[in-house]
Every structure is written in C-alpha cells, then in structure tokens.
Design a protein around this motif. Structure first.
Motif, short mmCIF file in Angstrom:
data_model
loop_
_atom_site.label_atom_id
_atom_site.label_comp_id
_atom_site.label_asym_id
_atom_site.label_seq_id
_atom_site.Cartn_x
_atom_site.Cartn_y
_atom_site.Cartn_z
N ASN A 181 0.87 -1.56 0.48
CA ASN A 181 0.18 0.12 -0.54
C ASN A 181 0.74 1.25 -0.01
N ARG A 182 0.71 1.95 -0.81
CA ARG A 182 1.26 3.60 -1.47
C ARG A 182 1.80 4.10 0.11
N ALA A 183 -0.10 4.63 0.00
CA ALA A 183 -0.31 5.46 1.23
C ALA A 183 0.89 5.39 2.67
N GLU A 184 0.81 3.72 3.13
CA GLU A 184 1.48 3.16 3.99
C GLU A 184 2.59 3.25 4.02
N MET A 185 2.88 2.79 2.81
CA MET A 185 4.98 2.75 3.13
C MET A 185 5.11 4.43 3.04
N HIS A 186 4.63 6.10 2.81
CA HIS A 186 4.73 6.74 2.18
C HIS A 186 5.00 7.38 3.82
N ALA A 187 4.04 7.06 4.53
CA ALA A 187 3.90 7.48 6.03
C ALA A 187 5.01 6.18 6.76
N TRP A 188 4.91 4.95 7.20
CA TRP A 188 6.53 4.45 7.00
C TRP A 188 7.39 5.14 6.87
N LEU A 189 7.88 5.51 6.52
CA LEU A 189 9.06 5.90 5.68
C LEU A 189 9.26 6.70 6.21
N GLY A 190 8.06 8.16 7.08
CA GLY A 190 8.32 9.13 7.60
C GLY A 190 8.63 8.83 9.28
N THR A 191 8.56 7.81 9.05
CA THR A 191 8.88 7.04 10.40
C THR A 191 10.52 6.63 10.95
N THR A 192 10.63 6.98 12.52
CA THR A 192 11.53 6.53 13.44
C THR A 192 12.02 4.53 12.69
N GLU A 193 10.84 4.34 13.02
CA GLU A 193 11.03 2.92 12.67
C GLU A 193 11.14 2.55 10.65
N GLY A 194 10.71 3.44 9.71
CA GLY A 194 11.17 3.39 8.45
C GLY A 194 12.37 3.20 8.37
N VAL A 195 12.83 4.55 8.65
CA VAL A 195 14.19 5.75 8.57
C VAL A 195 15.41 4.88 10.20
N VAL A 196 15.46 3.31 10.22
CA VAL A 196 15.53 3.59 11.08
C VAL A 196 17.32 3.23 12.02
N ALA A 197 18.04 4.08 11.14
CA ALA A 197 19.21 4.65 10.80
C ALA A 197 19.50 5.66 10.40
N THR A 198 20.69 6.40 10.76
CA THR A 198 20.62 7.32 10.28
C THR A 198 22.84 7.17 9.93
N PRO A 199 23.84 7.65 9.32
CA PRO A 199 24.77 7.98 9.25
C PRO A 199 24.88 8.75 10.36
#
Ligand code: GTP
Length: 308
Positions: A181-199
């Motif tokens: 689901n595109r909307a679900e994935m878009h929302a998930w990418l906006g969370t810290t679970e989605g972008v789980v690590a930062t350099p």
C-alpha cells in the motif's frame, strides 16, 4: 632620564657568535585595514609575527623597535595589500642595514564574510581564520595565503550501513504483503522505524595554504574560500531556517565524504588554478564515531616546495 643610555643591540658583542635564520617578535596585537581582491578594505584584529635574519655573527641583536614601529605605521596609516606587504618587508631589511637581508611577516586574523542561507534567502556572518605571510629574500617576494574553512562531512561507510538497516527494516515490515500500500509505505518511511538508522557526520575543517603566483592582483581570499566551499558542497551554515536545514541534509546525503574524498576534491580544485603555484592542504574530520580525528594531508608536489 640619563643623558646616554646603554645601547646593547648596537654596542655589545654576542656572547656566543653565530648567524640566525629568524629573529623578531611574534603575537603582536594590532588593528589593521586589510584589502583583499574585489572587496573594500576593512579593519581586522591581527596577531602579527615580524622577523629578519641576523647575518652578522658578532652582532648582539636586531632592533626590535624598528620592526614594531614599521608595523605600527602600517596599522595607523596604511592598508595591508600586496604592495604594502612588499614595502613593509623592504623597510624591515633597510632598517637593519648590515644586519639582515631577509625579512618575513605574518598576519593572522579572522575575516568575516556575509554568507547566504541555502534556500530561505537569509544571511549571516561567518568568520574564517586567515594567515597572510610574506617573505622577502634576494629581492624576491613570496606570499602565502592560508585559510581554514569549516564544513560538514557525512561518513559514506556509515551511510551504506544505515541504508542496509533501512532495507532490512523494510523487508521485516513489508515482506509478507503481496502488494504494498503506497500510502502506508509513504507514512512508514516518515517514521523512525522506517528510517531506522542515520549515518554519523562531523564538523570538519579544511586547512588550506596556497603560494600566490601574482599577488599584484590582490589577495584572492574570497575567491579561495568560495572555491573550497563549492568543491566541498557542505560548508557550515550561518542563518538557518528549516528549509535551509533540509537542503543541508540533502547536500550531506549527496556528498558523503571520507577525509580522503574531501582532500582529493580540494587537490583537484587547487591544481586547476595556476594562480596557486603551490599548495598544502590538511583536512581534519573531527569524528563523531571516534574520539580521535580522521586526517588527510597533501601538497601540490612542487620541487623544493611544500611537502606533507
Ligand atoms: N634584540 C633584542 N631586543 C630585545 C629582546 N628582548 C627585548 N628587547 C628590547 O627591544 C628594545 C628595542 O631595541 P632597539 O630597537 O635596538 O631600540 P633602540 O636602541 O632604542 O632603537 P634604535 O635607536 O633604532 O636602535 C630594547 O630595549 C631591547 O632590550 C631580545 O630578545 N632581542
């Protein structure tokens, strides 16, 4: 005041004879008008080193006051540009007739520049530590311009490792789903679970020294700073609104740099400009992964010139 004062520099002999390469004063504090290429002269607060050599083995010493007063005249009546630098060094030598035939002076100061934000159109000051050094030997003037430029560096290795974790998190979250689901994935990418690590990234400093080929055109200080910042792409910012911070994040993501990458970018840049007839650069990444720094050093490779 006694009528005749002892004049040790002129009348006493050296206890141990010998010539000296440089004698003078360092860290003289004075205000100074400085003129760099393309800019109106402006006042800076300088720390100055003033030196001559001592060629007479028996002479007790040089005349410090003469160097000091020549500098004072420059500070109160003159403007530091390449012509004034030449005159000053010439006067250092002529004021030490029979004692010296080389002269050297260095001016260290902060040069403030207005810097534009990345997107919002705001402006702010950045202070760049600068050292201008002139040396006069056998009538030949050599001018060195040094500047420190702070920037941000994001670790390419850390970025790749973070991307892998993000991919793994994606797999864990969406692997069981036939169609995503595109909307679900878009929302998930906006969370810290989605972008789980930062350099990790770090404040870094490019410490660059150039020997100028033709300083008659003026000290190309603004030009050098602009060139360094353009090459690195991630100079630290002055005024920052959120739109600027977001653009800074994008620039960091698109300019991942080990200290080797930054040094190579700068070496490539400086090699393109004949005006910099020699250069020495040191890139310092003040690591946030380690408590120690990552460093790259390189020179142009001119015979008899700078070496790393
Ligand atoms: N050469 C030398 N001078 C020093 C040093 N430390 C302090 N001075 C002082 O610097 C002062 C200035 O020296 P000069 O320039 O020879 O002063 P002056 O004799 O009044 O000036 P002239 O008549 O132009 O020679 C003297 O009082 C020195 O004692 C040093 O390490 N070396």
């Amino acid at each position: 005041m006694p009528s005749i004062m002892p004049d040790i520099a002129n009348h006493a002999s050296a206890q141990t004879e010998g010539t000296l390469d440089w004698v003078g004063m360092d860290n003289i504090e004075l205000p100074l008008m400085v003129e760099v290429r393309g800019e109106a002269p402006r006042q800076v607060s300088a720390h100055v080193g003033a030196f001559v050599n001592l060629t007479r083995p028996k002479a007790k010493g040089i005349h410090m006051s003469r160097l000091y007063l020549l500098l004072d005249t420059l500070s109160t009546e003159g403007t530091l540009n390449s012509q004034a630098l030449m005159t000053l060094l010439d006067n250092f030598i002529t004021s030490h007739d029979e004692l010296s035939d080389h002269a050297k002076v260095s001016f260290t100061f902060d040069y403030h520049m207005r810097r534009k934000s990345l997107i919002s159109g705001k402006q702010g000051w950045k202070a760049y530590p600068v050292t201008l050094t002139g040396e006069l030997k056998q009538g030949e003037l050599s001018i060195e311009m040094g500047v420190q430029v702070p920037y941000s560096s994001t670790c390419p290795c850390s970025a790749a490792l973070a991307r892998q974790l993000i991919q793994d998190a994606f797999e864990a979250k969406f692997s069981g789903q036939g169609s995503i689901n595109r909307a679900e994935m878009h929302a998930w990418l906006g969370t810290t679970e989605g972008v789980v690590a930062t350099p990790h990234s770090q404040r870094s400093i490019a410490d660059v020294k150039v020997k100028l080929d033709n300083a008659n055109l003026g000290f190309p200080l603004r030009q050098l700073i602009d060139q360094i910042e353009d090459a690195l792409q991630t100079p630290v910012q002055a005024a920052v609104k959120r739109v600027d911070e977001q653009e800074f994040a994008r620039l960091n993501g698109q300019n991942l740099m080990f200290c080797e990458d930054a040094a190579r970018r700068l070496k490539h840049l400086l090699n393109q400009h004949a005006e910099y007839k020699d250069f020495l650069l040191r890139v310092n990444h003040y690591e946030s992964l380690h408590a120690h720094d990552a460093v790259s050093i390189t020179a142009k490779g001119v015979k008899g010139g700078y070496h790393a």
